[in-house]
Design a protein around this motif. Structure first.
Motif, PDB file in Angstrom:
ATOM      1  N   UNK A  38      -6.556   5.465   8.306  1.00 33.79           N
ATOM      2  CA  UNK A  38      -6.041   6.821   8.094  1.00 33.79           C
ATOM      3  C   UNK A  38      -5.747   7.089   6.620  1.00 33.79           C
ATOM      4  N   UNK A  39      -5.511   6.045   5.862  1.00 30.87           N
ATOM      5  CA  UNK A  39      -5.128   6.214   4.458  1.00 30.87           C
ATOM      6  C   UNK A  39      -6.315   6.185   3.510  1.00 30.87           C
ATOM      7  N   UNK A  40      -7.485   5.769   3.991  1.00 34.98           N
ATOM      8  CA  UNK A  40      -8.641   5.603   3.111  1.00 34.98           C
ATOM      9  C   UNK A  40      -9.250   6.964   2.796  1.00 34.98           C
ATOM     10  N   UNK A  41      -9.400   7.233   1.535  1.00 37.10           N
ATOM     11  CA  UNK A  41     -10.058   8.449   1.041  1.00 37.10           C
ATOM     12  C   UNK A  41     -10.657   8.134  -0.322  1.00 37.10           C
ATOM     13  N   UNK A  42     -11.423   9.062  -0.841  1.00 35.51           N
ATOM     14  CA  UNK A  42     -12.019   8.835  -2.156  1.00 35.51           C
ATOM     15  C   UNK A  42     -10.959   8.708  -3.232  1.00 35.51           C
ATOM     16  N   UNK A  43      -9.914   9.522  -3.162  1.00 29.49           N
ATOM     17  CA  UNK A  43      -8.830   9.428  -4.138  1.00 29.49           C
ATOM     18  C   UNK A  43      -8.104   8.092  -4.023  1.00 29.49           C
ATOM     19  N   UNK A  44      -7.942   7.599  -2.798  1.00 27.91           N
ATOM     20  CA  UNK A  44      -7.270   6.325  -2.585  1.00 27.91           C
ATOM     21  C   UNK A  44      -8.083   5.174  -3.157  1.00 27.91           C
ATOM     22  N   UNK A  45      -9.408   5.263  -3.082  1.00 28.89           N
ATOM     23  CA  UNK A  45     -10.271   4.181  -3.544  1.00 28.89           C
ATOM     24  C   UNK A  45     -10.495   4.189  -5.052  1.00 28.89           C
ATOM     25  N   UNK A  46     -10.210   5.289  -5.720  1.00 30.07           N
ATOM     26  CA  UNK A  46     -10.534   5.399  -7.140  1.00 30.07           C
ATOM     27  C   UNK A  46      -9.319   5.545  -8.048  1.00 30.07           C
ATOM     28  N   UNK A  47      -8.209   6.034  -7.544  1.00 30.07           N
ATOM     29  CA  UNK A  47      -7.054   6.289  -8.413  1.00 30.07           C
ATOM     30  C   UNK A  47      -6.162   5.057  -8.506  1.00 30.07           C
ATOM     31  N   UNK A  48      -5.407   4.925  -9.588  1.00 26.84           N
ATOM     32  CA  UNK A  48      -4.459   3.802  -9.721  1.00 26.84           C
ATOM     33  C   UNK A  48      -3.206   4.042  -8.892  1.00 26.84           C
ATOM     34  N   UNK A  49      -2.409   3.011  -8.651  1.00 26.65           N
ATOM     35  CA  UNK A  49      -1.159   3.184  -7.896  1.00 26.65           C
ATOM     36  C   UNK A  49      -0.175   4.081  -8.646  1.00 26.65           C
ATOM     37  N   UNK A  50       0.616   4.811  -7.886  1.00 29.83           N
ATOM     38  CA  UNK A  50       1.657   5.665  -8.441  1.00 29.83           C
ATOM     39  C   UNK A  50       3.018   5.044  -8.128  1.00 29.83           C
ATOM     40  N   UNK A  51       3.787   4.760  -9.174  1.00 27.31           N
ATOM     41  CA  UNK A  51       5.087   4.127  -8.991  1.00 27.31           C
ATOM     42  C   UNK A  51       6.179   5.163  -8.748  1.00 27.31           C
ATOM     43  N   UNK A  52       6.040   6.331  -9.359  1.00 25.69           N
ATOM     44  CA  UNK A  52       7.103   7.332  -9.288  1.00 25.69           C
ATOM     45  C   UNK A  52       6.938   8.224  -8.064  1.00 25.69           C
ATOM     46  N   UNK A  53       5.712   8.684  -7.798  1.00 20.37           N
ATOM     47  CA  UNK A  53       5.497   9.604  -6.677  1.00 20.37           C
ATOM     48  C   UNK A  53       4.393   9.065  -5.776  1.00 20.37           C
ATOM     49  N   UNK A  54       4.317   9.614  -4.595  1.00 23.79           N
ATOM     50  CA  UNK A  54       3.337   9.165  -3.613  1.00 23.79           C
ATOM     51  C   UNK A  54       1.963   9.718  -3.950  1.00 23.79           C
ATOM     52  N   UNK A  55       0.936   9.130  -3.320  1.00 24.17           N
ATOM     53  CA  UNK A  55      -0.422   9.627  -3.500  1.00 24.17           C
ATOM     54  C   UNK A  55      -1.309   8.744  -4.333  1.00 24.17           C
ATOM     55  N   UNK A  56      -0.842   7.569  -4.698  1.00 24.94           N
ATOM     56  CA  UNK A  56      -1.644   6.672  -5.515  1.00 24.94           C
ATOM     57  C   UNK A  56      -2.698   5.940  -4.705  1.00 24.94           C
ATOM     58  N   UNK A  57      -3.501   5.122  -5.417  1.00 23.03           N
ATOM     59  CA  UNK A  57      -4.585   4.405  -4.768  1.00 23.03           C
ATOM     60  C   UNK A  57      -4.692   2.973  -5.248  1.00 23.03           C
ATOM     61  N   UNK A  58      -5.886   2.414  -5.075  1.00 27.20           N
ATOM     62  CA  UNK A  58      -6.111   0.993  -5.377  1.00 27.20           C
ATOM     63  C   UNK A  58      -7.389   0.811  -6.191  1.00 27.20           C
ATOM     64  N   UNK A  59      -7.783   1.803  -6.971  1.00 31.33           N
ATOM     65  CA  UNK A  59      -9.016   1.717  -7.735  1.00 31.33           C
ATOM     66  C   UNK A  59      -9.078   0.523  -8.680  1.00 31.33           C
ATOM     67  N   UNK A  60      -8.095   0.322  -9.555  1.00 29.52           N
ATOM     68  CA  UNK A  60      -8.153  -0.841 -10.456  1.00 29.52           C
ATOM     69  C   UNK A  60      -8.142  -2.167  -9.722  1.00 29.52           C
ATOM     70  N   UNK A  61      -7.421  -2.251  -8.601  1.00 27.05           N
ATOM     71  CA  UNK A  61      -7.363  -3.505  -7.860  1.00 27.05           C
ATOM     72  C   UNK A  61      -8.724  -3.854  -7.246  1.00 27.05           C
ATOM     73  N   UNK A  62      -9.445  -2.849  -6.769  1.00 27.81           N
ATOM     74  CA  UNK A  62     -10.785  -3.106  -6.226  1.00 27.81           C
ATOM     75  C   UNK A  62     -11.710  -3.594  -7.330  1.00 27.81           C
ATOM     76  N   UNK A  63     -11.666  -2.947  -8.480  1.00 27.33           N
ATOM     77  CA  UNK A  63     -12.515  -3.373  -9.593  1.00 27.33           C
ATOM     78  C   UNK A  63     -12.143  -4.786 -10.037  1.00 27.33           C
ATOM     79  N   UNK A  64     -10.863  -5.088 -10.138  1.00 29.65           N
ATOM     80  CA  UNK A  64     -10.437  -6.418 -10.553  1.00 29.65           C
ATOM     81  C   UNK A  64     -10.918  -7.488  -9.572  1.00 29.65           C
ATOM     82  N   UNK A  65     -10.892  -7.195  -8.277  1.00 24.76           N
ATOM     83  CA  UNK A  65     -11.330  -8.171  -7.282  1.00 24.76           C
ATOM     84  C   UNK A  65     -12.810  -8.486  -7.435  1.00 24.76           C
TER      85      UNK A  65
END
Length: 294
Positions: A38-65
């Protein structure tokens, strides 16, 4: 007990155990994918995590892996292949080969946290690299090398001796026989070994926390200078992989939507590992048919 009845009971038992394993795997993967999909979207897969507000993703973590996978396999595959070929084709029974196999078994049984502490001492501190992708790749090489050497050795040993004898009878030397006959015949097993070690790279977290780090700098994907601190291709920068990210957000809980990010990250990790395994097996079969003229 009659032999036919015993054979039927054994067959039913084997099928029941196999179906039980499949059911556990499907239920586990299905549960994770149901809650994380339910959480997977293009924004989730490409954007970096957000520490202050919701709506971040895991883009850098996927690239690092994926980048860590490439760096680690660049060290693991050549050394593992050469080591397996040496033990299977060239090494004679001696105290030296017994010591090598004992060392392989010992390294294969080491907990990953111990390898992580060893990497912290050697690859992080002694080399002066600090927490970096290179330190993490070398630590993963220490973890995966014993496994891939054994898999490569068994794959090479499984090639029928008649193929070697036919090649030598036609005038080929030992090295030509290994390169042109043995390795193509053992290619499916070699691919399976590479797949197994690659899966361990994606799922490893304990060793990487002490070597690659638990944070990533802001990456500039337009920066292609690998020596620049913000370049994603810089192997000497700290990097947080997807598995480490899942552990970190569940233990620290600094982001406001950690449950959504954790479930989505777990689902993405399963999908990546599954897709990588299927693609690698398909590619391995295709190359095997071409190399063996089937």
């Amino acid at each position: 007990m009659k032999p036919r009845l015993a054979d039927r009971i054994a067959t039913i038992s084997f099928w029941a155990c196999a179906l039980l394993v499949i059911a556990i795997l499907v239920s586990l993967a299905g549960y994770i994918l149901y809650h994380g999909g339910k959480s997977i979207s293009w924004n989730f897969l490409t954007s970096p995590p957000q520490v202050i507000r919701a709506g971040g993703g895991i883009g850098p973590q996927i690239f690092n892996s994926f980048y860590l996978l490439v760096l680690s396999m660049a060290f693991t595959l050549p050394v593992g292949l050469l080591g397996g070929v040496y033990l299977a084709e060239y090494a004679r029974k001696s105290s030296w080969t017994d010591l090598v196999r004992l060392s392989i078994e010992t390294l294969n049984s080491l907990p990953s946290i111990i390898v992580g502490l060893f990497g912290l001492l050697v690859f992080v501190n002694l080399t002066g690299w600090g927490y970096s992708l290179m330190s993490g790749a070398l630590a993963l090489t220490v973890i995966n090398l014993p496994l891939i050497v054994r898999i490569m050795e068994e794959s090479v040993r499984s090639v029928p001796a008649g193929l070697r004898e036919a090649s030598l009878a036609l005038g080929a030397n030992k090295w030509q026989t290994v390169c042109r006959v043995v390795l193509p015949s053992a290619f499916p097993g070699l691919v399976s070994g590479a797949i197994t070690t690659s899966g361990r790279v994606f799922g490893e977290a304990a060793a990487l926390m002490f070597t690659a780090g638990m944070s990533s700098p802001a990456l500039d994907f337009s920066q292609w200078n690998i020596l620049h601190p913000a370049s994603p291709l810089n192997p000497f920068r700290p990097a947080e992989t997807l598995a480490v990210h899942i552990w970190k957000i569940n233990t620290e809980g600094l982001i406001p939507d950690l449950r959504r990010v954790a479930d989505g990250s777990a689902a993405v990790l399963i999908l990546v590992v599954l897709g990588f395994n299927l693609a690698a097996r398909w590619l391995g079969r295709k190359i095997h048919r071409r190399m063996t003229a089937e």
